[in-house]
Design a protein around this motif. Structure first.
Motif, PDB file in Angstrom:
ATOM      1  N   MET A   1       0.848   6.682   4.667  1.00  0.00           N
ATOM      2  CA  MET A   1      -0.676   6.670   4.545  1.00  0.00           C
ATOM      3  C   MET A   1      -1.081   7.973   4.196  1.00  0.00           C
ATOM      4  O   MET A   1      -0.694   8.884   4.383  1.00  0.00           O
ATOM      5  CB  MET A   1      -1.207   6.319   5.877  1.00  0.00           C
ATOM      6  N   MET A   2      -2.209   7.658   3.496  1.00  0.00           N
ATOM      7  CA  MET A   2      -3.189   9.065   3.051  1.00  0.00           C
ATOM      8  C   MET A   2      -4.340   9.385   4.072  1.00  0.00           C
ATOM      9  O   MET A   2      -5.139   8.179   4.059  1.00  0.00           O
ATOM     10  CB  MET A   2      -3.714   8.920   1.467  1.00  0.00           C
ATOM     11  N   LYS A   3      -4.284  10.347   4.494  1.00  0.00           N
ATOM     12  CA  LYS A   3      -5.357  10.834   5.341  1.00  0.00           C
ATOM     13  C   LYS A   3      -6.207  11.923   4.898  1.00  0.00           C
ATOM     14  O   LYS A   3      -5.702  12.870   4.799  1.00  0.00           O
ATOM     15  CB  LYS A   3      -4.804  10.951   6.756  1.00  0.00           C
ATOM     16  N   GLU A   4      -7.600  11.723   4.415  1.00  0.00           N
ATOM     17  CA  GLU A   4      -8.278  12.714   3.784  1.00  0.00           C
ATOM     18  C   GLU A   4      -7.491  13.525   2.649  1.00  0.00           C
ATOM     19  O   GLU A   4      -7.515  14.716   2.643  1.00  0.00           O
ATOM     20  CB  GLU A   4      -8.895  13.704   4.866  1.00  0.00           C
ATOM     21  N   GLY A   5      -6.746  13.008   1.816  1.00  0.00           N
ATOM     22  CA  GLY A   5      -6.041  13.622   0.974  1.00  0.00           C
ATOM     23  C   GLY A   5      -4.799  14.156   1.285  1.00  0.00           C
ATOM     24  O   GLY A   5      -3.922  14.427   0.348  1.00  0.00           O
ATOM     25  N   MET A   6      -4.402  13.973   2.430  1.00  0.00           N
ATOM     26  CA  MET A   6      -3.022  14.716   2.945  1.00  0.00           C
ATOM     27  C   MET A   6      -1.944  13.746   3.235  1.00  0.00           C
ATOM     28  O   MET A   6      -2.362  12.388   3.448  1.00  0.00           O
ATOM     29  CB  MET A   6      -3.164  15.581   4.149  1.00  0.00           C
ATOM     30  N   LEU A   7      -0.703  13.812   2.734  1.00  0.00           N
ATOM     31  CA  LEU A   7       0.181  12.790   2.946  1.00  0.00           C
ATOM     32  C   LEU A   7       0.656  13.002   4.535  1.00  0.00           C
ATOM     33  O   LEU A   7       1.383  13.789   5.052  1.00  0.00           O
ATOM     34  CB  LEU A   7       1.400  13.059   2.377  1.00  0.00           C
ATOM     35  N   LEU A   8       0.447  12.099   5.304  1.00  0.00           N
ATOM     36  CA  LEU A   8       0.369  12.097   6.873  1.00  0.00           C
ATOM     37  C   LEU A   8       0.949  10.547   6.876  1.00  0.00           C
ATOM     38  O   LEU A   8      -0.078   9.625   6.819  1.00  0.00           O
ATOM     39  CB  LEU A   8      -0.658  12.284   7.526  1.00  0.00           C
ATOM     40  N   THR A   9       2.172  10.499   7.445  1.00  0.00           N
ATOM     41  CA  THR A   9       2.852   9.314   7.966  1.00  0.00           C
ATOM     42  C   THR A   9       2.460   8.928   9.542  1.00  0.00           C
ATOM     43  O   THR A   9       2.351   9.856  10.274  1.00  0.00           O
ATOM     44  CB  THR A   9       4.259   9.271   7.774  1.00  0.00           C
ATOM     45  N   GLU A  10       2.087   7.650   9.877  1.00  0.00           N
ATOM     46  CA  GLU A  10       1.874   7.673  11.420  1.00  0.00           C
ATOM     47  C   GLU A  10       3.167   7.679  12.083  1.00  0.00           C
ATOM     48  O   GLU A  10       4.033   7.370  11.814  1.00  0.00           O
ATOM     49  CB  GLU A  10       1.429   6.178  11.534  1.00  0.00           C
ATOM     50  N   ILE A  11       2.881   8.491  13.244  1.00  0.00           N
ATOM     51  CA  ILE A  11       4.173   8.901  14.303  1.00  0.00           C
ATOM     52  C   ILE A  11       4.619   7.581  14.542  1.00  0.00           C
ATOM     53  O   ILE A  11       4.104   6.723  15.050  1.00  0.00           O
ATOM     54  CB  ILE A  11       3.747   9.798  15.243  1.00  0.00           C
ATOM     55  N   PRO A  12       5.977   7.444  14.866  1.00  0.00           N
ATOM     56  CA  PRO A  12       6.554   5.893  15.307  1.00  0.00           C
ATOM     57  C   PRO A  12       6.141   6.019  16.751  1.00  0.00           C
ATOM     58  O   PRO A  12       5.889   7.030  17.403  1.00  0.00           O
ATOM     59  CB  PRO A  12       7.990   6.236  15.407  1.00  0.00           C
ATOM     60  N   ARG A  13       6.048   4.467  17.212  1.00  0.00           N
ATOM     61  CA  ARG A  13       5.686   4.477  18.742  1.00  0.00           C
ATOM     62  C   ARG A  13       6.580   3.547  19.190  1.00  0.00           C
ATOM     63  O   ARG A  13       7.280   2.463  18.498  1.00  0.00           O
ATOM     64  CB  ARG A  13       4.190   3.599  18.602  1.00  0.00           C
ATOM     65  N   VAL A  14       6.721   3.469  20.353  1.00  0.00           N
ATOM     66  CA  VAL A  14       7.805   2.645  21.392  1.00  0.00           C
ATOM     67  C   VAL A  14       7.018   2.396  22.613  1.00  0.00           C
ATOM     68  O   VAL A  14       6.066   3.190  23.090  1.00  0.00           O
ATOM     69  CB  VAL A  14       8.994   3.351  21.556  1.00  0.00           C
ATOM     70  N   SER A  15       7.170   1.194  22.927  1.00  0.00           N
ATOM     71  CA  SER A  15       6.583   1.176  24.510  1.00  0.00           C
ATOM     72  C   SER A  15       7.011   1.792  25.650  1.00  0.00           C
ATOM     73  O   SER A  15       6.576   2.503  26.426  1.00  0.00           O
ATOM     74  CB  SER A  15       6.583  -0.526  24.613  1.00  0.00           C
ATOM     75  N   THR A  16       8.421   1.751  25.521  1.00  0.00           N
ATOM     76  CA  THR A  16       9.235   2.237  26.719  1.00  0.00           C
ATOM     77  C   THR A  16      10.433   2.489  25.983  1.00  0.00           C
ATOM     78  O   THR A  16      10.766   2.259  24.656  1.00  0.00           O
ATOM     79  CB  THR A  16       9.695   1.443  27.763  1.00  0.00           C
ATOM     80  N   ILE A  17      11.416   3.494  26.578  1.00  0.00           N
ATOM     81  CA  ILE A  17      12.481   4.091  25.984  1.00  0.00           C
ATOM     82  C   ILE A  17      13.469   4.612  26.968  1.00  0.00           C
ATOM     83  O   ILE A  17      13.390   4.948  28.005  1.00  0.00           O
ATOM     84  CB  ILE A  17      12.211   5.560  25.094  1.00  0.00           C
ATOM     85  N   THR A  18      14.673   4.373  26.478  1.00  0.00           N
ATOM     86  CA  THR A  18      15.776   4.974  27.422  1.00  0.00           C
ATOM     87  C   THR A  18      16.212   6.309  26.977  1.00  0.00           C
ATOM     88  O   THR A  18      15.937   6.553  26.082  1.00  0.00           O
ATOM     89  CB  THR A  18      17.363   4.122  27.281  1.00  0.00           C
ATOM     90  N   LYS A  19      16.872   7.094  28.010  1.00  0.00           N
ATOM     91  CA  LYS A  19      17.335   8.261  27.770  1.00  0.00           C
ATOM     92  C   LYS A  19      18.199   8.354  26.513  1.00  0.00           C
ATOM     93  O   LYS A  19      18.057   9.206  25.694  1.00  0.00           O
ATOM     94  CB  LYS A  19      18.162   8.953  28.897  1.00  0.00           C
ATOM     95  N   GLU A  20      19.062   7.466  26.295  1.00  0.00           N
ATOM     96  CA  GLU A  20      20.022   7.448  25.512  1.00  0.00           C
ATOM     97  C   GLU A  20      19.413   7.228  24.078  1.00  0.00           C
ATOM     98  O   GLU A  20      19.800   7.669  22.880  1.00  0.00           O
ATOM     99  CB  GLU A  20      21.211   6.493  25.345  1.00  0.00           C
TER     100      GLU A  20
END
Length: 293
Positions: free
Chosen positions: A1-20
């Motif tokens: 996505m473009m945010k105010e002219g800079m090339l910024l991608t949304e950081i991935p999101r997870v609900s929960t996660i295991t150590k592995e």
């Protein structure tokens, strides 16, 4: 996505996660991630908000910092103002303010808070020192920087919403890094950059997210980060040692040589040293980015 002219991608999101999963998908690849429900079982998740901090720490005198640029007039990390925590929280909840608290050892000052969190079992070698807290008012900004120790960071946000912009170390050449420092030029507004003055920023690729109460942001080693408090709130960071020898070596260099050299030059040359570094940030960035003029 473009945010105010800079090339910024949304950081991935997870609900929960295991150590592995965390080690394989994010630590080994040095990719940021937001974990939405990592700390739901912490007492802090339900208890920590500005009213609670005011109740248990209101009488503590806290150091405040605003957004004035670094100069030769103040010592490094010297507070711009001091205030009772209760008065500061009243200020946060009354109106926007640029005054922030950073790297504050509230858990040492109020030991009961230490029972409200735990070190997550995610395969990181956490530094078992007490974590520090960061507070900010609506629209206050933390300048773009990376951390001196190249730590892997888990950043937990409380009360409200905070925007986070990150860049991997590979993008340093486009960010107008100040020599012998951990910051970019402080007159860059990464939420609305001036591409005429700082054209190399168009070439930088980074990440963006909005952190909500109770969410955790993983910031890999040496990542640049800039924070904007969209509402009054506060955050806490846990730090883990660098996993690679290269980054560990960079951390040792920063801690043992770079910061002392810079402090010496600030004392010797004063404002001329700071002005020289800001000029060099533009010259060196434009040379690396192959920008003429």
């Amino acid at each position: 996505m473009m945010k105010e002219g800079m090339l910024l991608t949304e950081i991935p999101r997870v609900s929960t996660i295991t150590k592995e999963e965390f080690i394989k998908n994010y630590v080994r690849t040095q990719t940021p991630v937001v974990i939405e429900h990592l700390i739901d079982d912490w007492p802090a998740y339900k208890k920590w908000n500005l009213d609670y901090i005011k109740e248990i720490a209101g009488e503590k005198t806290v150091p405040l910092y605003d957004d004035r640029p670094i100069s030769a007039e103040l010592k490094f990390n010297e507070a711009h103002l001091k205030m009772k925590m209760a008065d500061y929280i009243d200020l946060l909840q009354t109106r926007p303010t640029n005054y922030r608290i950073f790297l504050y050892h509230l858990l040492k000052e109020v030991p009961s808070l230490q029972k409200d969190f735990k070190f997550p079992d995610l395969g990181l070698r956490f530094l078992k020192q007490l974590p520090t807290l960061f507070f900010g008012g609506e629209n206050s900004k933390v300048f773009m920087h990376y951390d001196i120790d190249y730590a892997n960071i888990l950043h937990f946000h409380f009360h409200g919403k905070k925007q986070c912009i990150l860049f991997p170390p590979s993008e340093s050449k486009f960010l107008y890094k100040v020599p012998n420092a951990l910051i970019t030029r402080e007159d860059i507004d990464f939420t609305n950059p001036d591409f005429k003055k700082f054209p190399a920023l168009k070439k930088a690729s980074g990440y963006i997210t909005n952190l909500n109460h109770g969410e955790t942001l993983y910031m890999p080693e040496g990542y640049w980060h800039q924070m904007t408090y969209l509402t009054p709130g506060f955050s806490m960071s846990l730090r883990a040692t660098a996993r690679t020898f290269t980054n560990f070596s960079k951390a040792v260099y920063n801690l043992i040589f770079m910061r002392y050299f810079d402090n010496y030059m600030r004392k010797w040359k004063g404002q001329k040293w700071i002005d020289y570094k800001n000029e060099q940030a533009i010259i060196r960035t434009h040379r690396k980015a192959n920008i003429k003029g």
